[in-house]
Write an enzyme that holds these catalytic residues in place. Structure first.
Site, mmCIF file in Angstrom:
data_model
loop_
_atom_site.group_PDB
_atom_site.id
_atom_site.type_symbol
_atom_site.label_atom_id
_atom_site.label_comp_id
_atom_site.label_asym_id
_atom_site.label_seq_id
_atom_site.Cartn_x
_atom_site.Cartn_y
_atom_site.Cartn_z
ATOM 1 C CG ASN A 129 1.490 0.350 4.383
ATOM 2 O OD1 ASN A 129 1.182 -0.820 4.117
ATOM 3 N ND2 ASN A 129 2.741 0.769 4.395
ATOM 4 N N GLY A 130 -0.393 -1.423 6.520
ATOM 5 C CA GLY A 130 0.008 -2.272 7.642
ATOM 6 C C GLY A 130 -1.054 -3.320 7.903
ATOM 7 N NE ARG A 154 4.454 1.504 0.062
ATOM 8 C CZ ARG A 154 5.317 1.126 0.987
ATOM 9 N NH1 ARG A 154 6.584 1.334 0.823
ATOM 10 N NH2 ARG A 154 4.906 0.550 2.101
ATOM 11 C CE LYS A 200 15.903 -16.317 -6.452
ATOM 12 N NZ LYS A 200 14.739 -17.053 -6.044
ATOM 13 C CE LYS A 234 7.947 -11.394 -8.711
ATOM 14 N NZ LYS A 234 9.058 -12.016 -7.990
ATOM 15 C CD1 TRP A 287 -0.073 -6.360 -0.606
ATOM 16 C CD2 TRP A 287 0.126 -6.296 -2.818
ATOM 17 N NE1 TRP A 287 0.407 -7.577 -1.018
ATOM 18 C CE2 TRP A 287 0.543 -7.572 -2.370
ATOM 19 C CE3 TRP A 287 0.174 -6.025 -4.187
ATOM 20 C CZ2 TRP A 287 0.984 -8.564 -3.226
ATOM 21 C CZ3 TRP A 287 0.618 -7.015 -5.040
ATOM 22 C CH2 TRP A 287 1.015 -8.268 -4.556
ATOM 23 C CD GLU A 322 15.240 -16.852 -10.702
ATOM 24 O OE1 GLU A 322 15.459 -16.698 -9.487
ATOM 25 O OE2 GLU A 322 14.132 -16.651 -11.212
ATOM 26 C CG HIS A 365 25.748 -41.659 -4.820
ATOM 27 N ND1 HIS A 365 25.993 -43.020 -4.716
ATOM 28 C CD2 HIS A 365 25.504 -41.225 -3.562
ATOM 29 C CE1 HIS A 365 25.865 -43.381 -3.446
ATOM 30 N NE2 HIS A 365 25.578 -42.306 -2.723
ATOM 31 C CD GLU A 403 14.834 -19.890 -4.002
ATOM 32 O OE1 GLU A 403 14.420 -20.707 -4.825
ATOM 33 O OE2 GLU A 403 14.620 -18.657 -4.104
ATOM 34 C CB CYS A 405 -0.934 0.096 1.193
ATOM 35 S SG CYS A 405 -2.039 -1.293 1.347
HETATM 36 C C1 AGP Z 1 11.814 -17.221 -8.721
HETATM 37 O O1 AGP Z 1 12.969 -16.503 -8.480
HETATM 38 C C2 AGP Z 1 11.441 -17.344 -10.122
HETATM 39 N N1 AGP Z 1 11.352 -16.101 -10.767
HETATM 40 C C3 AGP Z 1 10.432 -18.395 -10.508
HETATM 41 O O2 AGP Z 1 11.049 -19.627 -10.324
HETATM 42 C C4 AGP Z 1 9.060 -18.406 -9.794
HETATM 43 O O3 AGP Z 1 9.220 -18.798 -8.467
HETATM 44 C C5 AGP Z 1 8.117 -19.371 -10.540
HETATM 45 O O4 AGP Z 1 7.917 -18.918 -11.844
HETATM 46 C C6 AGP Z 1 6.797 -19.550 -9.824
HETATM 47 O O5 AGP Z 1 6.099 -18.346 -9.733
HETATM 48 P P1 AGP Z 1 4.882 -18.199 -8.766
HETATM 49 O O6 AGP Z 1 5.388 -18.365 -7.378
HETATM 50 O O7 AGP Z 1 4.355 -16.819 -9.033
HETATM 51 O O8 AGP Z 1 3.889 -19.265 -9.109
#
Ligand code: AGP
Length: 609
Positions: free
Chosen positions: A98-99, A27, A486, A604, A74, A489, A505, A482, A2
């Site tokens: 906001n909060g 936001r 990161k 995204k 939001w 990506e 292995h 993860e 927000c």
């Molecule tokens: C995360 O860094 C990625 N951009 C990607 O793996 C993402 O998590 C994935 O596309 C799933 O998206 P969602 O959580 O919006 O479903």
């Protein structure tokens, strides 16, 4: 979450508020509204959708007046809609917020009993009614606001405008950002500097518990105890784009730093420590159904899939219900065996990922109960499932997910505790131990953020390598996955996560003096095995970056570089280990000069199969 803006001066408020809201749209953008005060009263305009929808209406019928407040939302409590859009009004009081108000249901019940009626599903409207109720018997608005806010638990930043005193604005904050801007014959309120940076560079930061009164002649700030205080004026030198990022160089970095707040917002309102209960407001699945769950499936993609893998550990260990985790794009094509008493959970930041949506539909068609863990209120996924647990991460702008991930872990942890307590599987003591651990988590995360300086140096030294391995075991293995994702990506460096026990292995063949290996080494039952794996890497000239816990000796003495995180309950390490790995990826990418917030080839939300 927000955006808030407020203006009092001699110009028409509408244009200033609308420009501020456009600059705050990052936001939140599910609805927007303004309230402008003039001789005839309060003109409140609200619209569902982005700021331009409101702007279109105001173009044909402007709101006139030289003071006002605005908000871009939001959603956290109540779906995105016009009735839930801010500002909210009660009596003479109109405000934006906001909060998250943690005790809003209790306050709402109380106010309803005193004759107040509510028109929205928000927690914000409760503050408007509470101030209005107290203002009836307390003619000083500052005192009324202070008394009201003393009753409020949670986080807030509010801007309030009074019908009886046009030209005067009230601002207050606790654990949510709010600044005041100083102009000539005009003053401003904003949740974030970009909203007003085009008008003034002279800013006062409010402190927790402060309440401020503004009009076109000046600003007066009262500390929590009611005394008038001076808050320093700071001249802002950032450019406007930088200001949107709160002074951080990238949204990703801002979002990494927001994690203590995001976790506190995700867990705080749901934990009732006195009653020893987890309250999941939109769960939509009855206690009887929970008691009868035979099996849990968790479906997700990418980072959310990694959260699902941690979720498997949490749910299985707390509830003893077996959990199967599937990559959503595989699940729908593998003819899964699902029964009516299975619970199928979709985890998604956006709630719009095509594969996750399709997988959940598949599970629904096969008769399972479905639940979403999601960050975006009202998204497709949340409309598809019977229930939802919202992660209160706030808008995540960086393509690489950070705060959404750790809030997904928090939501899964809460769900595991909720199932365990519904099935009466946890002793009171154990339940309280988990709850107090979770409550303590934001401060542990704050401490973990202090690793950044050291990691920046490591990132600088290691960004020349083209391959990385990430090793961990047990509940922290998904964090290795993860961490590797990161790095891939945003820095375009090849990286893989492995369970440390798998090294022999196959992957050990990759180790030579060109291979950095990031090892997560909590002090648990598998510590010695991780140590043995590290020795094997060192014996083959690999470079070890170890992430260890305070007090560690063995691994720290053998690793090339060490990052130390605070000591915590074992179930909290996935949260804490995530932060150094996010920093490592971020600082390597910055060093290499890639586009951190919008890395190549990625989007995204992936809304196509
Ligand atoms: C995360 O860094 C990625 N951009 C990607 O793996 C993402 O998590 C994935 O596309 C799933 O998206 P969602 O959580 O919006 O479903």
């Amino acid at each position: 979450m927000c955006g808030i803006v407020g203006y009092t001066g001699k110009e028409q408020a509408q244009a200033i508020l609308m420009e501020g809201l456009k600059r705050l749209e990052y936001r939140g953008y599910d609805s927007a509204g303004i309230a402008v005060c003039n001789e005839e009263g309060m003109d409140i305009r609200r619209k569902e959708g982005k700021v331009h929808v409101l702007e279109d209406e105001l173009r044909t019928s402007p709101a006139t007046g030289t003071s006002g407040i605005g908000h871009t939302r939001w959603a956290t409590h109540g779906r995105p809609s016009e009735i839930n859009a801010h500002p909210h009004q009660a009596g003479h009081i109109t405000l934006v917020h906001n909060g998250i108000i943690e005790n809003y249901l209790q306050l709402k019940e109380e106010l309803t009993r005193s004759g107040h009626s509510f028109t929205s599903e928000t927690d914000t409207e409760v503050i408007a009614h509470l101030v209005s109720e107290i203002f009836r018997s307390e003619d000083d608005i500052i005192k009324a606001v202070r008394k009201a806010l003393k009753r409020v638990e949670g986080s807030y930043a509010i801007a309030l405008i009074l019908q009886s005193e046009p030209g005067r604005l009230i601002a207050a904050r606790k654990a949510s950002p709010l600044v005041l801007g100083i102009g000539e014959g005009e003053n401003y309120i904003a949740s974030d500097i970009p909203a007003i940076l085009w008008k003034t560079r002279e800013i006062k930061y409010l402190e927790d518990g402060d309440i401020a009164s503004l009009d076109n002649e000046g600003i007066r700030i009262y500390a929590e105890d009611g005394t008038v205080v001076e808050r320093k004026t700071t001249r802002i030198t950032w450019d406007p784009v930088m200001a949107e990022k709160g002074g951080y160089r990238h949204f990703m970095l801002k979002e990494i730093h927001e994690q203590p707040r995001a976790i506190a917002d995700t867990i705080g309102p749901r934990i009732n420590e006195q009653k020893g209960q987890i309250y999941l407001e939109d769960l939509g699945i009855s206690a009887d159904k929970i008691k009868g769950i035979r099996k849990v499936f968790i479906l997700a993609c990418g980072t959310s899939w990694h959260a699902a893998l941690v979720g498997k550990f949490l749910i299985e260990s707390l509830t003893r219900v077996p959990v199967e985790v599937d990559i959503a794009s595989e699940f729908r094509y593998r003819d899964p065996i699902i029964a009516k008493d299975d619970l199928v959970i979709g985890i998604s930041q956006s709630g719009e990922t095509a594969d996750t949506l399709a997988a959940i539909k598949e599970a629904k068609d096969r008769g399972a109960a479905t639940l979403a863990i999601c960050n975006v209120v009202g998204s497709n996924l949340t409309r598809e499932t019977e229930g939802v647990i919202y992660t209160h991460a706030g808008p995540e702008i960086g393509v690489a997910s950070t705060k959404a991930f750790t809030t997904q872990l928090a939501a899964t942890y809460l769900l595991a505790l909720h199932i365990a307590s519904t099935k009466k599987l946890l002793s009171e003591d154990l339940f309280h131990k988990h709850i107090s651990g979770l409550k303590h988590l934001p401060s542990l995360l704050e401490k973990t953020l202090e690793t950044e300086t050291e990691i920046e140096k490591i990132a600088h030294d290691f960004s020349k390598y083209r391959d990385f391995l990430y090793l961990a075991r047990g509940i922290n293995y998904p964090i290795a996955l993860e961490g590797a994702l990161k790095l891939k990506e945003i820095s375009y460096i090849h990286a893989e996560g492995y369970p440390a026990g798998e090294m022999k292995h196959g992957p050990i063949a990759l180790i030579d003096d060109k291979m950095p290996v990031v090892v997560l080494a909590p002090p648990d039952a598998l510590y010695d095995k991780v140590l043995a794996g590290l020795e094997e890497v060192k014996a083959r000239d690999g470079h070890v970056i170890a992430i260890v816990v305070e007090g560690d000796k063995e691994i720290s003495s053998r690793a090339d570089r060490t990052i130390t995180i605070p000591k915590a309950d074992p179930m909290l390490y996935p949260f804490l280990f995530s932060i150094p790995l996010q920093f490592l990826a971020y600082h390597v990418a910055v060093h290499l000069g890639t586009d951190v917030d919008q890395p190549r080839n990625l989007a995204k939300s992936v809304t196509v199969e």
